[in-house]
Design an enzyme around this catalytic site. Structure first.
Site, short mmCIF file in Angstrom:
data_model
loop_
_atom_site.label_atom_id
_atom_site.label_comp_id
_atom_site.label_asym_id
_atom_site.label_seq_id
_atom_site.Cartn_x
_atom_site.Cartn_y
_atom_site.Cartn_z
CG HIS A 186 43.45 44.46 -11.89
ND1 HIS A 186 43.70 45.29 -11.16
CD2 HIS A 186 44.47 43.30 -12.07
CE1 HIS A 186 44.85 45.10 -10.51
NE2 HIS A 186 45.09 44.02 -11.04
CD GLU A 189 40.42 47.40 -11.83
OE1 GLU A 189 41.37 48.15 -12.83
OE2 GLU A 189 40.79 46.96 -10.93
NE ARG A 244 42.85 41.79 -8.37
CZ ARG A 244 43.22 42.99 -7.97
NH1 ARG A 244 42.34 43.92 -8.01
NH2 ARG A 244 44.47 43.37 -7.65
CG HIS A 314 44.42 50.23 -12.03
ND1 HIS A 314 44.57 48.78 -11.82
CD2 HIS A 314 45.68 50.46 -12.49
CE1 HIS A 314 45.75 48.29 -12.23
NE2 HIS A 314 46.52 49.25 -12.49
CD GLU A 389 43.05 51.94 -8.60
OE1 GLU A 389 41.66 51.78 -9.08
OE2 GLU A 389 43.71 51.20 -8.39
#
Length: 428
Positions: A186, A189, A244, A314, A389
């Site tokens: 993405h 990020e 994104r 991410h 994440e």
């Protein structure tokens, strides 16, 4: 140009700086606000959809609207703040402001990044880097570690950019199991590619120095892809900091790209993905319609006899997750997968006290079909598949200051070492 933009232009125009940001880029998210809204029930999530329809807009969700982590983060134009807050109060929904002016946070991130001066040809791991700089870093790293590093092409992007993977391999007469980790799927990020390339550097520079690193590299090969989505990442540096998706054309003029983490051929375009080409979670025209994803999937398929772990990095939320994303049901390997997550987050927390949660994707963050780790687990049969994440939990969101790159990289490196040692024990 007003005084504030002039001041920013002067700062970003430091002699030797390669960055140039026009006023349109800098002002795109000025007067945009990020709210966190308490969504404890499906009814609360439905209310957000109702508000979107009433306002005739689509919220930019910084995390998906869901009831799992209770707080949904969304961005709107500040001109709608009063109406939005009045609607929240009328519906008796709890909310608060996370970021009052997104544009100012973007400026602060860029200013901080531009002030970091590299000594000579040294690559500063404590700053965010452009796609060209990362490509050069890969070549320079291969030159610095010729016996350990090789670079090979795995795919090309929609716009024709080369997608190269770094292989870290200590020479051996035996075929070793391999661990793959990637970042930047993405585009917005930025902490993800920064962390991935810093960890690669730490593994290489600590070989024969750190006993754990030496043991890991003597036991595993590593495949490292710092920027999975190069078109999107490049676009975040030149046109839209918060882009994104990929940059492929769709059937709707003006709507570009697919979500590269909804484009895998695993429960394609079911729950948690959109068929709307204008949506940030658009799954694409078909499974593997995005050339970037197709190329990586083909490589993994051809090498799934040796790849034993896949990690997809991410931001943000501080979560270490396992399959599945398409359903809240847990796979038969969940316990051994989650034990690996537990080992990773425990090691991570010991460095700075950063707390991560762990569990399967759909039960930890939100339902998402067509994701990379579901495909690597179900189709490529890579048991130790993880979606991570990174920092933070919303204070900065996608706009993490560069002074957090090194701490994020170091603590995640500790997690990676712990996970690799855990997997090694399971393989014996």
């Amino acid at each position: 140009m007003n005084l504030k933009f002039l001041k920013l232009a002067l700062i970003l125009g430091i002699v030797g700086s390669i960055y140039s940001f026009d006023q349109e880029y800098l002002s795109k998210y000025r007067h945009h606000t990020v709210y966190q809204v308490l969504t404890e029930s499906e009814k609360d999530v439905e209310f957000l959809t109702v508000i979107e329809k009433k306002f005739g807009i689509k919220f930019d969700y910084w995390n998906e609207a869901n009831t799992l982590n209770k707080w949904t983060h969304l961005m709107i134009k500040s001109e709608l703040n009063s109406d939005f807050e009045e609607m929240m109060r009328s519906l008796k929904m709890s909310y608060s402001v996370l970021i009052e002016d997104v544009g100012s946070y973007i400026e602060k991130q860029l200013i901080s990044n531009s002030k970091i001066k590299e000594a000579g040809d040294d690559f500063d791991y404590g700053k965010y880097h452009t796609l060209d700089e990362i490509s050069k870093w890969m070549n320079d790293t291969q030159a610095a570690f010729p016996k350990l590093v090789s670079i090979f092409n795995v795919s090309r992007s929609y716009e024709g950019k080369v997608i190269n993977v770094m292989k870290i391999s200590v020479p051996s007469s035996l075929k070793k199991p391999a661990i793959w980790f990637d970042g930047g799927i993405h585009a917005r990020e930025w902490i993800s590619p920064a962390t991935v390339l810093y960890m690669a550097h730490l593994f290489l520079s600590n070989y024969s120095i750190d006993p754990d690193v030496t043991k890991i590299l003597d036991s595993f090969d590593f495949y490292v892809l710092p920027v999975f989505n190069p078109d999107g990442y490049d676009y975040t540096w030149k046109k839209d900091r918060l882009w994104r998706k990929t940059r492929s054309k769709t059937k709707i003029p003006g709507c570009y790209g697919a979500d590269p983490n909804r484009n895998w051929d695993e429960h394609f375009c079911e729950n948690g993905a959109s068929k709307d080409p204008c949506s940030d979670t658009y799954c694409g025209m078909s499974p593997f319609s995005e050339i970037e994803i197709r190329g990586v999937a083909n490589f993994i398929s051809k090498n799934n006899d040796s790849i034993v772990s896949y990690l997809n990095f991410h931001s943000y939320s501080q979560l270490w997750m396992t399959p599945w994303g398409y359903t809240t049901k847990k796979p038969r390997d969940f316990e051994i997968q989650d034990n690996g997550s537990a080992a990773a987050v425990d090691a991570l927390s010991k460095l700075y006290g950063t707390k991560y949660q762990h569990g399967n994707i759909a039960s930890t963050i939100y339902v998402a079909s067509g994701s990379s780790v579901d495909w690597t687990y179900d189709t490529a049969k890579i048991v130790y598949s993880y979606a991570v994440e990174l920092r933070d939990q919303g204070k900065y969101g996608f706009l993490l200051p560069p002074d957090q790159i090194i701490p994020t990289g170091l603590e995640t490196f500790e997690a990676m070492k712990a996970l690799a040692i855990y997997i090694l024990k399971q393989l014996k």
